[in-house]
Design a protein around this motif. Sequence first.
Motif, mmCIF file in Angstrom:
data_model
loop_
_atom_site.group_PDB
_atom_site.id
_atom_site.type_symbol
_atom_site.label_atom_id
_atom_site.label_comp_id
_atom_site.label_asym_id
_atom_site.label_seq_id
_atom_site.Cartn_x
_atom_site.Cartn_y
_atom_site.Cartn_z
ATOM 1 N N ILE A 158 -3.350 4.218 8.729
ATOM 2 C CA ILE A 158 -2.890 2.910 8.231
ATOM 3 C C ILE A 158 -4.062 2.072 7.721
ATOM 4 O O ILE A 158 -3.980 1.449 6.653
ATOM 5 N N LEU A 228 6.904 5.843 6.694
ATOM 6 C CA LEU A 228 5.724 5.353 5.983
ATOM 7 C C LEU A 228 5.948 5.270 4.480
ATOM 8 O O LEU A 228 5.422 4.379 3.811
ATOM 9 N N LEU A 338 0.113 -2.609 6.138
ATOM 10 C CA LEU A 338 1.260 -1.944 5.536
ATOM 11 C C LEU A 338 2.014 -2.874 4.581
ATOM 12 O O LEU A 338 2.446 -2.455 3.501
#
Length: 343
Positions: A158, A228, A338
């Motif tokens: 991430i 994701l 994110l």
Amino acid sequence: MVGSKDLEPSHTKFFPNVFFNNQFRAKPDWPAPGTTLSGKTAIITGGNTGLGYETAVQLLELRISMLVLAVRSPEKGEAAADTLRKQHPGSTIQVWLLDMDSYDSITGFVQRVERSLSRIDMVLLNAGTMKISFTKNKSTGYETMFQVNYLSTMLLTILLLPILKAKGAANDPPPHLTIVNAALSLVAAFPGRSESPLFSYFKDSKHWSREEHYNTSKLLAHAFLWNLTDYVSADDVIVNLADPAWVKGTALARETQGAMKIGLKIFELTGRTPRVGASCFVDAMVNKGKESHGCFLMSWKIHPFAALLYTPEGRSLTKRVWEETLAELEFAGVGAALDGMRV
């Protein structure tokens, strides 16, 4: 774009059939003649030994210009780098410290990546572990394989994503981030999937199973990647999982002893060579393009995720894995990282 989660789940119920096809029938997909990585930069975690080292060799054979070996032992890393430098004097090879058992080491490594590299084309998250007894991370209290193979790897993933997006070359394909996985993820039973919270299962030694903890640490990566792709576009970073199959001569099971060690040595006779095993990672980073985004690659092809994830229980599990992972790692600002990838 069709990813692994859009495929029909595998109906092969007898895992030895999967193993046989993976080990003996699948054929390597090597880079096309004339492929060059000149001008490009790669990072390999755990790059001083085993499949990480062999992947480094193959990228250097393709004339990659800059290679970072991220290792837990700088001394061993420099020894490996010295050998590679002699064989490939035209490439720059650096050794950077990275301990996947330490969140501080991971965040420090990411800061160095952002500060020191002007471009990044590919990252192989290869560092992992297989334990034969229950051990805990001293800081988090989680079992070591779950900590290193899953939580720490997802944290590094991430945190690297925004940097890869920013440092990809404008006229080249998007940067690739490939996470090492395993076909054994397909047979993970995850006995703790009814626990609440889910990850509490990995703090209690009474649940310990070497096989299940390892297999589940790989299954969880499937569950995480399922979600994701809702945040990360293949136009920005291509993220995939790659299985090298069973490979002889690696140090993954170096802690085994006695009869288990002997058994593994015999079983190694069925293994792929390190060169063929590492070619799976080179294929994922060099050959595969946007079609591999959000995919599990096995035998050099896009393969469905573990069948469990396609069930109603599995869909709920992927949601719980996602939420608990982000909550566990929020100290490092993963939510903002994110959300920034969606812009």
